[in-house]
Design an enzyme around this catalytic site. Sequence first.
Site: not given
Length: 367
Positions: A209-211, A244, A283
């Site tokens: 998951m990074h969006r 992040r 994602d």
Amino acid sequence: MGNFTIVAGARPNFMKIAPIIHEIQKLQKEKSGVSFRLIHTGQHYDKKMSGDFFEQLDIPQPHANLGAGGGTQAEQTAAIMVAFEKELMENRPDLVLVVGDVTSTLSCSIAAKKLQIDVAHVEGGIRSGDLGMPEEINRMVTDSITDHFFTTSEIANQNLRNSGFSEDKIHFVGNTMIDTLLAQMPKFQKPEGAIFDQLEAGNYFVMTMHRPANVDQEHKLKAMIDAILDGTKGLPIIFPVHPRTAKNLQAIGIEAPNLNMVEPLGYLEFNYLVKNAKGVITDSGGITEEASVMNVPCITLRDNTERPETIDLGTNELVGTNPEKLKPYLDKIMSGDWKKYKGIPLWDGKTAERIVKILEDKYPSVK
């Protein structure tokens, strides 16, 4: 095919250009007058892109690294354009080849066209329809000035026709990412560490998951992870975490004995885990392609996708970003009742061969 500049700006770009370089190198042995320069814009600093990375892919170190990483979208776009314009003026090619949809793809296309150099776009024509994604802007602008499109699907071809591009510019060749996947599959290796030693094939999940839509709002991220933990019923989840996302997760204080947050993994290690997983929750667009070809169930946590063929013919389902919609999909994976890979046309490992044949025809080398 005379003099040729290939651009990559992020790690997945190198996976996409590796097979093209191999085909050009084959051609170089047969004919004189074929040359290429590999340019790394430096858009993404990635400590995993060491000498080993290029050795694993069996490609040369880039001829130049423009070092244009960091800053805002505009600062990065400008830095890449300035540096790449200088590169082109010093080493003018017949053609610039860009791949994918990162900032480098956009910046280098503009710099090349302003110097009246032809541009070829590998993965041209794909669209999500979501202008909230920077990648969609990159795709649209790049395609608006591209001379040759190398496309991955009939859907991409139709998108380009709908935009008014003529058939002689559209070349349906398949997916170079799958060339790399199939070539590298025999080399996949289990990551080192106790967490990975305890995994049973077909009995764990891989998650990425990074969006921003998924990771930047704490309450939303917590609700999504809670829904995933609930639906996977205690099976181990391997979650390679971007810095992040790690920071956001720390702030929420999410912990579960089966949620294994690990450092980002190398290509061979990550795909080893995907190949042997019960399912993938992501994602990322690229992972849906690889999971499909490896016939691994895949759930996409997005409201749209630029790769609809992975849903129509692959193992991917578009679930959206609402955590409440996740359960029935996870139930289907848990029960083993998931659709199988039907085969996507031309995703056969020979895409780069087709690309280089077309380039040789359009930009003949000295015989």
